[in-house]
Design a protein around this motif. Structure first.
Motif, PDB file in Angstrom:
ATOM      1  N   HIS A 125       0.822  -1.116  -0.017  1.00  0.00           N
ATOM      2  CA  HIS A 125       0.199  -0.058  -0.117  1.00  0.00           C
ATOM      3  C   HIS A 125       0.880   1.468   0.047  1.00  0.00           C
ATOM      4  N   LEU A 126       0.227   2.287  -0.507  1.00  0.00           N
ATOM      5  CA  LEU A 126       0.813   3.600  -0.468  1.00  0.00           C
ATOM      6  C   LEU A 126      -0.091   4.604   0.485  1.00  0.00           C
ATOM      7  N   LYS A 127       0.190   5.472   0.930  1.00  0.00           N
ATOM      8  CA  LYS A 127      -0.268   6.421   1.707  1.00  0.00           C
ATOM      9  C   LYS A 127       0.273   7.663   2.173  1.00  0.00           C
ATOM     10  N   GLY A 128      -0.209   8.918   1.486  1.00  0.00           N
ATOM     11  CA  GLY A 128       0.734  10.098   1.716  1.00  0.00           C
ATOM     12  C   GLY A 128       1.039  10.944   0.617  1.00  0.00           C
ATOM     13  N   PHE A 129       1.919  11.855   0.653  1.00  0.00           N
ATOM     14  CA  PHE A 129       2.707  12.746  -0.291  1.00  0.00           C
ATOM     15  C   PHE A 129       3.899  12.051  -0.678  1.00  0.00           C
ATOM     16  N   VAL A 187      12.404  13.534 -13.350  1.00  0.00           N
ATOM     17  CA  VAL A 187      11.659  13.749 -11.946  1.00  0.00           C
ATOM     18  C   VAL A 187      12.112  12.833 -11.121  1.00  0.00           C
ATOM     19  N   GLN A 188      12.426  13.341  -9.903  1.00  0.00           N
ATOM     20  CA  GLN A 188      12.958  12.595  -8.877  1.00  0.00           C
ATOM     21  C   GLN A 188      11.712  12.243  -7.868  1.00  0.00           C
ATOM     22  N   ALA A 189      11.269  11.145  -7.390  1.00  0.00           N
ATOM     23  CA  ALA A 189      10.276  11.038  -6.452  1.00  0.00           C
ATOM     24  C   ALA A 189      10.706  10.129  -5.259  1.00  0.00           C
ATOM     25  N   TYR A 190      10.409  10.364  -4.215  1.00  0.00           N
ATOM     26  CA  TYR A 190      10.672   9.613  -3.066  1.00  0.00           C
ATOM     27  C   TYR A 190       9.226   9.040  -2.596  1.00  0.00           C
ATOM     28  N   PRO A 191       8.849   7.744  -2.902  1.00  0.00           N
ATOM     29  CA  PRO A 191       7.283   7.259  -2.594  1.00  0.00           C
ATOM     30  C   PRO A 191       7.003   7.469  -0.948  1.00  0.00           C
ATOM     31  N   PRO A 192       5.818   7.899  -0.849  1.00  0.00           N
ATOM     32  CA  PRO A 192       5.550   7.983   0.646  1.00  0.00           C
ATOM     33  C   PRO A 192       6.097   7.293   1.701  1.00  0.00           C
ATOM     34  N   GLY A 209       5.173  30.255 -13.437  1.00  0.00           N
ATOM     35  CA  GLY A 209       4.312  31.050 -12.601  1.00  0.00           C
ATOM     36  C   GLY A 209       4.742  30.768 -10.915  1.00  0.00           C
ATOM     37  N   GLY A 210       5.848  30.239 -10.667  1.00  0.00           N
ATOM     38  CA  GLY A 210       6.190  30.084  -9.472  1.00  0.00           C
ATOM     39  C   GLY A 210       5.411  29.097  -8.464  1.00  0.00           C
ATOM     40  N   THR A 211       4.586  28.068  -9.125  1.00  0.00           N
ATOM     41  CA  THR A 211       3.825  27.220  -8.578  1.00  0.00           C
ATOM     42  C   THR A 211       4.155  25.735  -8.797  1.00  0.00           C
ATOM     43  N   PHE A 212       4.470  24.882  -7.978  1.00  0.00           N
ATOM     44  CA  PHE A 212       4.952  23.687  -8.179  1.00  0.00           C
ATOM     45  C   PHE A 212       4.265  22.855  -6.837  1.00  0.00           C
ATOM     46  N   GLU A 213       3.226  22.136  -7.221  1.00  0.00           N
ATOM     47  CA  GLU A 213       2.513  21.346  -6.060  1.00  0.00           C
ATOM     48  C   GLU A 213       2.312  19.921  -6.505  1.00  0.00           C
ATOM     49  N   VAL A 214       2.140  19.077  -5.247  1.00  0.00           N
ATOM     50  CA  VAL A 214       2.034  17.525  -5.509  1.00  0.00           C
ATOM     51  C   VAL A 214       0.975  17.447  -4.664  1.00  0.00           C
ATOM     52  N   SER A 215      -0.092  16.280  -4.784  1.00  0.00           N
ATOM     53  CA  SER A 215      -1.256  15.831  -4.230  1.00  0.00           C
ATOM     54  C   SER A 215      -0.800  14.674  -3.553  1.00  0.00           C
ATOM     55  N   ALA A 216      -1.561  14.074  -2.651  1.00  0.00           N
ATOM     56  CA  ALA A 216      -1.478  12.806  -2.103  1.00  0.00           C
ATOM     57  C   ALA A 216      -1.853  11.687  -2.913  1.00  0.00           C
ATOM     58  N   VAL A 217      -1.017  10.650  -2.840  1.00  0.00           N
ATOM     59  CA  VAL A 217      -1.447   9.545  -3.897  1.00  0.00           C
ATOM     60  C   VAL A 217      -2.930   8.692  -3.699  1.00  0.00           C
ATOM     61  N   ARG A 218      -3.571   8.503  -4.670  1.00  0.00           N
ATOM     62  CA  ARG A 218      -4.981   8.258  -4.957  1.00  0.00           C
ATOM     63  C   ARG A 218      -5.047   6.994  -6.185  1.00  0.00           C
ATOM     64  N   PRO A 219      -5.800   6.170  -6.231  1.00  0.00           N
ATOM     65  CA  PRO A 219      -5.973   4.997  -6.950  1.00  0.00           C
ATOM     66  C   PRO A 219      -5.803   5.324  -8.301  1.00  0.00           C
ATOM     67  N   GLY A 220      -5.138   4.478  -9.213  1.00  0.00           N
ATOM     68  CA  GLY A 220      -5.542   4.540 -10.642  1.00  0.00           C
ATOM     69  C   GLY A 220      -3.891   5.221 -11.189  1.00  0.00           C
ATOM     70  N   SER A 221      -4.012   5.346 -12.579  1.00  0.00           N
ATOM     71  CA  SER A 221      -2.657   6.024 -13.101  1.00  0.00           C
ATOM     72  C   SER A 221      -2.991   7.441 -13.788  1.00  0.00           C
ATOM     73  N   HIS A 222      -4.367   7.818 -13.819  1.00  0.00           N
ATOM     74  CA  HIS A 222      -4.608   9.301 -14.047  1.00  0.00           C
ATOM     75  C   HIS A 222      -5.833   9.573 -13.488  1.00  0.00           C
ATOM     76  N   PRO A 223      -5.850  11.082 -13.753  1.00  0.00           N
ATOM     77  CA  PRO A 223      -7.641  11.406 -13.135  1.00  0.00           C
ATOM     78  C   PRO A 223      -8.697  10.910 -13.793  1.00  0.00           C
TER      79      PRO A 223
END
Length: 223
Positions: A125-129, A187-192, A209-223
């Motif tokens: 399982h994965l949970k978090g950012f 892109v470098q990413a540390y899993p939660p 625009g000075g905006t770079f954000e990431v959401s918490a993980v959710r099911p699936g591979s795309h919105p």
């Protein structure tokens, strides 16, 4: 001259005060006998006493309270808690592959899914950012890491081959006065929950625009 065989005259008794008193006392004794005093010439001695004693003992036995009825209340065993959603082990970096999905523009915003896929043979399982950074061709970091955005989500259980994603968000060019960063190579990413990073091709993704954000993980591979 008196005749022989004649009867002698006996004077009559008169009722005096003592006779009246005796009659009154006898009436009083008779009346008291109705309240439990019985006068019987034929009863043998001790009969009245034995009867009263028997009645008294019977009343005493009947008045003694019996044992209390057992209580019908039973102790209820504690209900075990429900198993958590993330009962499977956490997905570590060695069980995952990382990829970047297709960029989706909308109303001046850009979103791209950062996809984690379980390549192992068991569920995890994965949970978090995730912690996400953009890198150039030499592996140097481009700007600050992505900021966490949105609420924490429930754990996502991944069976072998299943995926979960975190959405990266930035702005379109020209929306804000702040200039865009240089396009990223990877892109470098540390899993939660992990201290080991994964990398994937950035497909020329760049932050504007000075905006770079990431959401918490959710099911699936795309919105």
């Amino acid at each position: 001259m008196q005749r022989s065989g004649s009867l002698r005259r006996v004077p009559r008794l008169r009722r005096g005060p003592l006779g009246a008193v005796a009659l009154t006392a006898l009436a009083a004794l008779t009346a008291c006998g109705g309240d439990g005093v019985t006068i019987s010439a034929s009863s043998p001695p001790g009969t009245s006493t034995d009867t009263a004693s028997t009645v008294t003992r019977s009343a005493s036995v009947d008045a003694t309270p019996g044992p209390a009825a057992p209580s019908s209340t039973r102790s209820t065993p504690p209900v075990p808690p429900d198993p958590p959603d993330d009962a499977s082990p956490r997905c570590t970096h060695d069980r995952l592959t990382l990829s970047l999905g297709r960029i989706s523009p909308g109303a001046g915003n850009l979103y791209v899914p950062l996809v984690f896929t379980n390549k192992g043979t068991a569920a995890c399982h994965l949970k978090g950012f995730p912690d996400v950074t953009l890198l150039d061709a030499s592996g140097e970091r481009i700007g600050a890491p992505a900021q966490r955005s949105g609420d924490m989500r429930p754990a996502v259980v991944l069976a072998p081959g299943e995926s979960a994603y975190a959405a990266l968000h930035t702005l379109n060019k020209g929306i804000a006065d702040e200039p865009c960063r240089q396009p990223a190579t990877s892109v470098q990413a540390y899993p939660p929950g992990s201290t080991w990073a994964l990398r994937t091709q950035a497909r020329a993704f760049q932050v504007c625009g000075g905006t770079f954000e990431v959401s918490a993980v959710r099911p699936g591979s795309h919105p």
